[in-house]
Design a protein around this motif. Sequence first.
Motif, PDB file in Angstrom:
ATOM      1  N   THR A   3     -12.003  22.175 -18.300  1.00  0.00           N
ATOM      2  CA  THR A   3     -12.615  21.507 -17.146  1.00  0.00           C
ATOM      3  C   THR A   3     -13.109  22.530 -16.119  1.00  0.00           C
ATOM      4  OG1 THR A   3     -10.511  21.322 -15.943  1.00  0.00           O
ATOM      5  CG2 THR A   3     -11.120  19.501 -17.407  1.00  0.00           C
ATOM      6  N   LYS A   4     -14.172  22.177 -15.399  1.00  0.00           N
ATOM      7  CA  LYS A   4     -14.699  23.046 -14.349  1.00  0.00           C
ATOM      8  C   LYS A   4     -15.602  22.233 -13.428  1.00  0.00           C
ATOM      9  CE  LYS A   4     -18.210  24.745 -17.628  1.00  0.00           C
ATOM     10  NZ  LYS A   4     -18.754  25.956 -18.289  1.00  0.00           N
ATOM     11  N   HIS A   5     -16.029  22.862 -12.346  1.00  0.00           N
ATOM     12  CA  HIS A   5     -16.968  22.270 -11.393  1.00  0.00           C
ATOM     13  C   HIS A   5     -16.457  20.938 -10.822  1.00  0.00           C
ATOM     14  CE1 HIS A   5     -19.473  25.424 -12.784  1.00  0.00           C
ATOM     15  NE2 HIS A   5     -19.896  24.834 -13.885  1.00  0.00           N
ATOM     16  N   VAL A   6     -15.228  20.930 -10.350  1.00  0.00           N
ATOM     17  CA  VAL A   6     -14.612  19.718  -9.804  1.00  0.00           C
ATOM     18  C   VAL A   6     -15.082  19.503  -8.369  1.00  0.00           C
ATOM     19  CG1 VAL A   6     -12.434  18.538  -9.322  1.00  0.00           C
ATOM     20  CG2 VAL A   6     -12.586  20.158 -11.238  1.00  0.00           C
ATOM     21  N   PHE A   7     -15.535  18.296  -8.066  1.00  0.00           N
ATOM     22  CA  PHE A   7     -15.944  17.989  -6.688  1.00  0.00           C
ATOM     23  C   PHE A   7     -15.826  16.499  -6.424  1.00  0.00           C
ATOM     24  CE2 PHE A   7     -19.861  17.028  -8.904  1.00  0.00           C
ATOM     25  CZ  PHE A   7     -20.467  16.029  -8.154  1.00  0.00           C
ATOM     26  N   THR A   8     -15.948  16.132  -5.158  1.00  0.00           N
ATOM     27  CA  THR A   8     -15.913  14.739  -4.744  1.00  0.00           C
ATOM     28  C   THR A   8     -16.896  14.532  -3.600  1.00  0.00           C
ATOM     29  OG1 THR A   8     -14.487  12.945  -3.936  1.00  0.00           O
ATOM     30  CG2 THR A   8     -14.038  15.139  -3.086  1.00  0.00           C
ATOM     31  N   VAL A   9     -17.289  13.286  -3.392  1.00  0.00           N
ATOM     32  CA  VAL A   9     -18.064  12.940  -2.194  1.00  0.00           C
ATOM     33  C   VAL A   9     -17.207  12.073  -1.276  1.00  0.00           C
ATOM     34  CG1 VAL A   9     -20.408  13.244  -3.041  1.00  0.00           C
ATOM     35  CG2 VAL A   9     -19.224  11.094  -3.524  1.00  0.00           C
ATOM     36  N   SER A  10     -15.897  12.230  -1.402  1.00  0.00           N
ATOM     37  CA  SER A  10     -14.971  11.535  -0.515  1.00  0.00           C
ATOM     38  C   SER A  10     -15.210  11.949   0.929  1.00  0.00           C
ATOM     39  CB  SER A  10     -13.526  11.884  -0.893  1.00  0.00           C
ATOM     40  OG  SER A  10     -12.632  11.484   0.120  1.00  0.00           O
ATOM     41  N   ARG A  11     -15.161  11.001   1.834  1.00  0.00           N
ATOM     42  CA  ARG A  11     -15.335  11.328   3.253  1.00  0.00           C
ATOM     43  C   ARG A  11     -14.209  12.214   3.768  1.00  0.00           C
ATOM     44  NH1 ARG A  11     -12.392   8.192   7.078  1.00  0.00           N
ATOM     45  NH2 ARG A  11     -11.215   6.477   6.153  1.00  0.00           N
ATOM     46  N   PHE A  12     -13.116  12.267   3.024  1.00  0.00           N
ATOM     47  CA  PHE A  12     -11.971  13.066   3.457  1.00  0.00           C
ATOM     48  C   PHE A  12     -12.093  14.534   3.060  1.00  0.00           C
ATOM     49  CE2 PHE A  12     -10.138   8.776   2.648  1.00  0.00           C
ATOM     50  CZ  PHE A  12      -9.783   8.471   3.950  1.00  0.00           C
ATOM     51  N   ALA A  13     -12.837  14.834   1.997  1.00  0.00           N
ATOM     52  CA  ALA A  13     -12.763  16.200   1.464  1.00  0.00           C
ATOM     53  C   ALA A  13     -13.983  16.558   0.646  1.00  0.00           C
ATOM     54  CB  ALA A  13     -11.512  16.338   0.610  1.00  0.00           C
ATOM     55  N   MET A  14     -15.132  16.559   1.243  1.00  0.00           N
ATOM     56  CA  MET A  14     -16.379  16.838   0.538  1.00  0.00           C
ATOM     57  C   MET A  14     -16.721  18.334   0.619  1.00  0.00           C
ATOM     58  SD  MET A  14     -19.834  14.600   1.317  1.00  0.00           S
ATOM     59  CE  MET A  14     -18.959  13.264   2.130  1.00  0.00           C
ATOM     60  N   PRO A  15     -16.900  19.045  -0.488  1.00  0.00           N
ATOM     61  CA  PRO A  15     -16.816  18.629  -1.880  1.00  0.00           C
ATOM     62  C   PRO A  15     -15.453  18.863  -2.530  1.00  0.00           C
ATOM     63  CG  PRO A  15     -17.743  20.824  -1.809  1.00  0.00           C
ATOM     64  CD  PRO A  15     -17.477  20.415  -0.381  1.00  0.00           C
ATOM     65  N   THR A  16     -14.543  19.593  -1.845  1.00  0.00           N
ATOM     66  CA  THR A  16     -13.217  19.833  -2.427  1.00  0.00           C
ATOM     67  C   THR A  16     -12.158  19.740  -1.336  1.00  0.00           C
ATOM     68  OG1 THR A  16     -13.180  22.237  -2.080  1.00  0.00           O
ATOM     69  CG2 THR A  16     -14.220  21.427  -4.117  1.00  0.00           C
ATOM     70  N   LEU A  17     -10.930  19.454  -1.760  1.00  0.00           N
ATOM     71  CA  LEU A  17      -9.815  19.371  -0.826  1.00  0.00           C
ATOM     72  C   LEU A  17      -9.483  20.731  -0.230  1.00  0.00           C
ATOM     73  CD1 LEU A  17      -7.597  17.026  -2.982  1.00  0.00           C
ATOM     74  CD2 LEU A  17      -8.376  16.477  -0.671  1.00  0.00           C
ATOM     75  N   LEU A  18      -9.658  21.769  -1.015  1.00  0.00           N
ATOM     76  CA  LEU A  18      -9.284  23.113  -0.567  1.00  0.00           C
ATOM     77  C   LEU A  18     -10.323  23.743   0.357  1.00  0.00           C
ATOM     78  CD1 LEU A  18      -7.782  24.609  -3.856  1.00  0.00           C
ATOM     79  CD2 LEU A  18      -6.559  23.691  -1.873  1.00  0.00           C
ATOM     80  N   ASP A  19     -11.570  23.325   0.246  1.00  0.00           N
ATOM     81  CA  ASP A  19     -12.631  23.942   1.036  1.00  0.00           C
ATOM     82  C   ASP A  19     -13.669  22.897   1.458  1.00  0.00           C
ATOM     83  OD1 ASP A  19     -14.111  25.872   2.322  1.00  0.00           O
ATOM     84  OD2 ASP A  19     -15.071  26.621   0.484  1.00  0.00           O
ATOM     85  N   PRO A  20     -13.269  21.958   2.312  1.00  0.00           N
ATOM     86  CA  PRO A  20     -14.204  20.892   2.712  1.00  0.00           C
ATOM     87  C   PRO A  20     -15.287  21.409   3.655  1.00  0.00           C
ATOM     88  CG  PRO A  20     -12.149  20.703   3.938  1.00  0.00           C
ATOM     89  CD  PRO A  20     -11.941  21.784   2.922  1.00  0.00           C
ATOM     90  N   VAL A  21     -16.452  20.791   3.568  1.00  0.00           N
ATOM     91  CA  VAL A  21     -17.559  21.126   4.466  1.00  0.00           C
ATOM     92  C   VAL A  21     -17.323  20.471   5.825  1.00  0.00           C
ATOM     93  CG1 VAL A  21     -20.020  20.743   4.880  1.00  0.00           C
ATOM     94  CG2 VAL A  21     -19.226  21.424   2.615  1.00  0.00           C
ATOM     95  N   LEU A  22     -17.553  21.227   6.894  1.00  0.00           N
ATOM     96  CA  LEU A  22     -17.392  20.708   8.245  1.00  0.00           C
ATOM     97  C   LEU A  22     -18.472  19.661   8.531  1.00  0.00           C
ATOM     98  CD1 LEU A  22     -15.694  21.124  10.861  1.00  0.00           C
ATOM     99  CD2 LEU A  22     -17.470  22.731  11.605  1.00  0.00           C
ATOM    100  N   ASN A  23     -18.057  18.548   9.101  1.00  0.00           N
ATOM    101  CA  ASN A  23     -18.992  17.459   9.462  1.00  0.00           C
ATOM    102  C   ASN A  23     -19.806  16.981   8.258  1.00  0.00           C
ATOM    103  OD1 ASN A  23     -18.228  17.691  12.231  1.00  0.00           O
ATOM    104  ND2 ASN A  23     -19.669  19.383  12.477  1.00  0.00           N
ATOM    105  N   ALA A  24     -19.138  16.897   7.115  1.00  0.00           N
ATOM    106  CA  ALA A  24     -19.843  16.556   5.874  1.00  0.00           C
ATOM    107  C   ALA A  24     -20.452  15.165   5.912  1.00  0.00           C
ATOM    108  CB  ALA A  24     -18.885  16.672   4.687  1.00  0.00           C
TER     109      ALA A  24
END
Length: 256
Positions: A190-211
């Motif tokens: 597996t690779k390239h894991v991401f989400t468009v969750s409002r809580f953690a876009m694109p990842t929980l470890l490195d979310p974009v500010l004001n995503a």
Amino acid sequence: LSDSSTFMNTMSHLYGKYGAEIVAFRPAMKSWCESTDSCKFTDYEVEMVYMLIREYKPQRVFEMAPNKGYSSHWILKALHTNDRTSKLYSYDIHDRSVENMSKQLKHRWEFTLGDYEELLKSGQLDMSGFDFIFIDALHTEEFSRGYCSKLLHPHKNRAIVAIHDIVADKFGGGRESSEVYKYLAFANNTKHVFTVSRFAMPTLLDPVLNAVEQLNKIRATNKIVAPCKDDNCKNALYDPLYFQNNDAPTLFFQVN
């Protein structure tokens, strides 16, 4: 999309390519949602699924548990726009999606009634040819442990995977999340894991500010939602198609 430094630029690019198609299809799906009262899949997620299928052009799409068929319609619309050969194969323990499927889209759709484990055992389900896998089924740890071990772990072909109801809160939790996270942690395919969750876009470890605000502005620029005014684009639920929720808990990744 899994890289926070390029995530918003990539999203802007995808919406620029496919935003007009999403705009054109939304009215039909809004009417469908109103007639079926069954669209519990958020705007961010369904748009992401649509754009990924348009971008990567899979030929065989697997869908577990379409319910009444909301996600199926978006998948089929993308496949119809892509080419004349790709198909969606949906599996569910009930057949409510059959009566609600669009006549214009159904000829590229194959529905099978039954439990996926029984279908695997009987040879009626062969996962080997699928290059896009969408799972939205029973939300328990036992069930997710089952599909991770029986469907995803043995999969040999390259495929994009989307699993619903995983990143359901700000800590990344959900009803079946732990087993999916365990699979991702220990699987070597597996690779390239991401989400468009409002809580953690694109990842929980490195979310974009004001995503959320940035994403809604991209969607507004492409006329999917109304123009932003004041701080309304900071709201994940800004101008929804139908479902009054946009937590967007789907987790996306690639296998192989």
